[in-house]
Motif scaffolding. Structure first.
Motif, short mmCIF file in Angstrom:
data_model
loop_
_atom_site.label_atom_id
_atom_site.label_comp_id
_atom_site.label_asym_id
_atom_site.label_seq_id
_atom_site.Cartn_x
_atom_site.Cartn_y
_atom_site.Cartn_z
N ASP A 181 62.13 67.24 14.54
CA ASP A 181 63.22 67.55 15.48
C ASP A 181 63.14 66.74 16.77
O ASP A 181 63.83 67.03 17.74
CB ASP A 181 63.22 69.05 15.81
N ALA A 182 62.24 65.76 16.80
CA ALA A 182 62.13 64.96 18.03
C ALA A 182 63.38 64.11 18.22
O ALA A 182 63.99 63.66 17.25
CB ALA A 182 60.91 64.04 17.93
N PRO A 183 63.80 63.90 19.47
CA PRO A 183 64.98 63.08 19.71
C PRO A 183 64.73 61.64 19.25
O PRO A 183 63.62 61.12 19.34
CB PRO A 183 65.15 63.14 21.24
N ARG A 184 65.77 61.00 18.73
CA ARG A 184 65.65 59.63 18.27
C ARG A 184 65.45 58.70 19.46
O ARG A 184 66.04 58.90 20.51
CB ARG A 184 66.90 59.23 17.47
N GLN A 185 64.62 57.70 19.28
CA GLN A 185 64.35 56.75 20.34
C GLN A 185 65.32 55.58 20.21
O GLN A 185 65.27 54.82 19.24
CB GLN A 185 62.92 56.24 20.28
N VAL A 186 66.21 55.44 21.16
CA VAL A 186 67.19 54.36 21.15
C VAL A 186 66.92 53.45 22.34
O VAL A 186 66.87 53.89 23.48
CB VAL A 186 68.63 54.90 21.20
N LEU A 187 66.73 52.17 22.06
CA LEU A 187 66.47 51.16 23.09
C LEU A 187 67.71 50.30 23.23
O LEU A 187 68.35 49.95 22.23
CB LEU A 187 65.27 50.30 22.69
N ALA A 188 68.06 49.93 24.45
CA ALA A 188 69.33 49.21 24.65
C ALA A 188 69.19 48.10 25.68
O ALA A 188 68.38 48.17 26.60
CB ALA A 188 70.43 50.18 25.08
N MET A 189 70.01 47.08 25.46
CA MET A 189 70.20 45.99 26.42
C MET A 189 71.54 45.36 26.10
O MET A 189 71.85 45.09 24.93
CB MET A 189 69.09 44.94 26.35
N GLY A 190 72.34 45.13 27.14
CA GLY A 190 73.67 44.56 26.89
C GLY A 190 74.46 45.43 25.93
O GLY A 190 74.50 46.66 26.07
N ASN A 191 75.05 44.81 24.91
CA ASN A 191 75.83 45.57 23.94
C ASN A 191 75.04 45.87 22.67
O ASN A 191 75.60 46.16 21.62
CB ASN A 191 77.13 44.84 23.58
N VAL A 192 73.71 45.82 22.78
CA VAL A 192 72.83 46.09 21.64
C VAL A 192 72.09 47.40 21.86
O VAL A 192 71.45 47.59 22.90
CB VAL A 192 71.81 44.95 21.44
N ALA A 193 72.18 48.31 20.88
CA ALA A 193 71.42 49.56 20.90
C ALA A 193 70.60 49.61 19.62
O ALA A 193 71.16 49.53 18.52
CB ALA A 193 72.35 50.77 20.99
N PHE A 194 69.29 49.73 19.75
CA PHE A 194 68.39 49.70 18.60
C PHE A 194 67.76 51.07 18.41
O PHE A 194 67.15 51.62 19.33
CB PHE A 194 67.30 48.65 18.81
N ASP A 195 67.93 51.64 17.21
CA ASP A 195 67.33 52.93 16.87
C ASP A 195 65.95 52.67 16.28
O ASP A 195 65.83 52.13 15.18
CB ASP A 195 68.22 53.67 15.86
N ALA A 196 64.91 53.03 17.02
CA ALA A 196 63.55 52.74 16.59
C ALA A 196 63.14 53.54 15.37
O ALA A 196 62.16 53.18 14.71
CB ALA A 196 62.58 53.01 17.75
N ASP A 197 63.85 54.61 15.05
CA ASP A 197 63.52 55.40 13.87
C ASP A 197 64.16 54.82 12.61
O ASP A 197 63.50 54.62 11.60
CB ASP A 197 63.97 56.85 14.05
N SER A 198 65.45 54.56 12.65
CA SER A 198 66.15 54.05 11.47
C SER A 198 66.00 52.56 11.29
O SER A 198 66.28 52.02 10.23
CB SER A 198 67.64 54.39 11.57
N ARG A 199 65.53 51.86 12.37
CA ARG A 199 65.39 50.40 12.38
C ARG A 199 66.74 49.70 12.26
O ARG A 199 66.84 48.58 11.76
CB ARG A 199 64.45 49.89 11.28
N CYS A 200 67.79 50.35 12.72
CA CYS A 200 69.13 49.78 12.73
C CYS A 200 69.55 49.47 14.16
O CYS A 200 69.10 50.12 15.10
CB CYS A 200 70.15 50.74 12.11
N ALA A 201 70.43 48.49 14.30
CA ALA A 201 70.98 48.17 15.61
C ALA A 201 72.50 48.32 15.56
O ALA A 201 73.13 47.98 14.56
CB ALA A 201 70.61 46.75 16.02
N VAL A 202 73.04 48.85 16.63
CA VAL A 202 74.49 48.92 16.77
C VAL A 202 74.89 47.84 17.78
O VAL A 202 74.43 47.84 18.93
CB VAL A 202 74.96 50.30 17.25
N ILE A 203 75.71 46.90 17.31
CA ILE A 203 76.14 45.77 18.14
C ILE A 203 77.66 45.69 18.07
O ILE A 203 78.23 45.55 17.00
CB ILE A 203 75.52 44.45 17.66
N LYS A 204 78.31 45.81 19.21
CA LYS A 204 79.78 45.79 19.27
C LYS A 204 80.39 46.82 18.32
O LYS A 204 81.37 46.56 17.65
CB LYS A 204 80.32 44.39 18.97
N GLY A 205 79.74 47.98 18.24
CA GLY A 205 80.27 49.07 17.43
C GLY A 205 79.95 48.99 15.96
O GLY A 205 80.29 49.90 15.20
N ARG A 206 79.28 47.94 15.51
CA ARG A 206 78.92 47.80 14.10
C ARG A 206 77.42 48.04 13.92
O ARG A 206 76.62 47.68 14.77
CB ARG A 206 79.28 46.40 13.58
#
Length: 230
Positions: free
Chosen positions: A121-146
């Motif tokens: 139940d720990a909160p997901r760790q999301v790291l961000a810079m500019g328009n990039v958000a990286f989910d350290a748990d899922s290993r996915c990045a959201v860039i420009k909404g994708r």
């Protein structure tokens, strides 16, 4: 700790099971989705290794059932399906990690240990810079909404860069953080993966860049255009 391996190849399942046992992890092995359902109902597993191509049902369908029941058991998909869409779909459907066959057994064990150490139940760790958000748990990045599934080494690089913000990372330090001394330092492996990450970020339309600081290392920062807009 007990792990459930859902894999219809008896030979591969046996190899994984033997390796996990040598690593001190108890293992149950099933080859059918129906047997997996029964096992999951009977035992609280620390993690699940899931093949997608099961004889009696889709591995994704089994994953869907788990998540609909709010079962937060970490699930590592282990599949020969290596297309980006397959990886993204698996992660978006609730997988905690995704590895592609063939694979290194040591990496599988390391990833499973990491998954089992997380608090469900720990909160997901999301790291961000500019328009990039990286989910350290899922290993996915959201860039420009994708959403983009990031390959393992490139994900390690991206995570290290984002955690350190706009600071220069010395070459040898970055090399040690990403590879852990597990390769020949005289090779250009780090340069290769930095190039791949640059290409991935640029192709996705990100507004961050990785600069080479000659003789020192690398620096990730927002592009000039991003800073102007901000």
């Amino acid at each position: 700790m007990r792990v459930l391996i859902i894999e219809d190849s008896r030979e591969l399942a046996g190899l994984i099971g033997d390796a996990l046992k040598r690593a001190g992890i108890d293992v149950d092995i099933v080859g059918l989705a129906e047997d997996a359902r029964l096992a999951i109902q009977a035992v609280r597993y620390a993690a699940i290794v899931l093949d997608l191509g099961l004889p009696d049902a889709s591995g994704l369908a089994l994953l869907d059932q788990l998540r609909r029941r709010r079962d937060s058991t970490p699930v590592l998909i282990l599949s020969s399906r290596n297309a980006l869409d397959d990886r993204v779909t698996g992660l978006e459907r609730g997988a905690s990690d995704y590895m592609i066959k063939p694979f290194a057994m040591a990496e599988l064990i390391a990833r499973l240990r990491s998954l089992m150490q997380r608090t469900p139940d720990a909160p997901r760790q999301v790291l961000a810079m500019g328009n990039v958000a990286f989910d350290a748990d899922s290993r996915c990045a959201v860039i420009k909404g994708r959403t983009f599934a990031i390959p393992a080494r490139e994900a390690e690089l991206l995570e290290v860069f984002l955690k350190r913000g706009e600071r220069v990372l010395v070459h040898d330090v970055l090399d040690a953080l990403v590879f852990g001394g597990a390769h020949d330092k005289s090779s250009n492996a780090l340069e290769v993966y930095v190039h791949r990450l640059r290409r991935l970020l640029a192709g996705a339309g990100s507004d961050i860049e990785i600069l080479t600081i000659r003789g020192v290392g690398y620096l990730m920062k927002p592009t000039q255009a991003a800073m102007v807009v901000a």
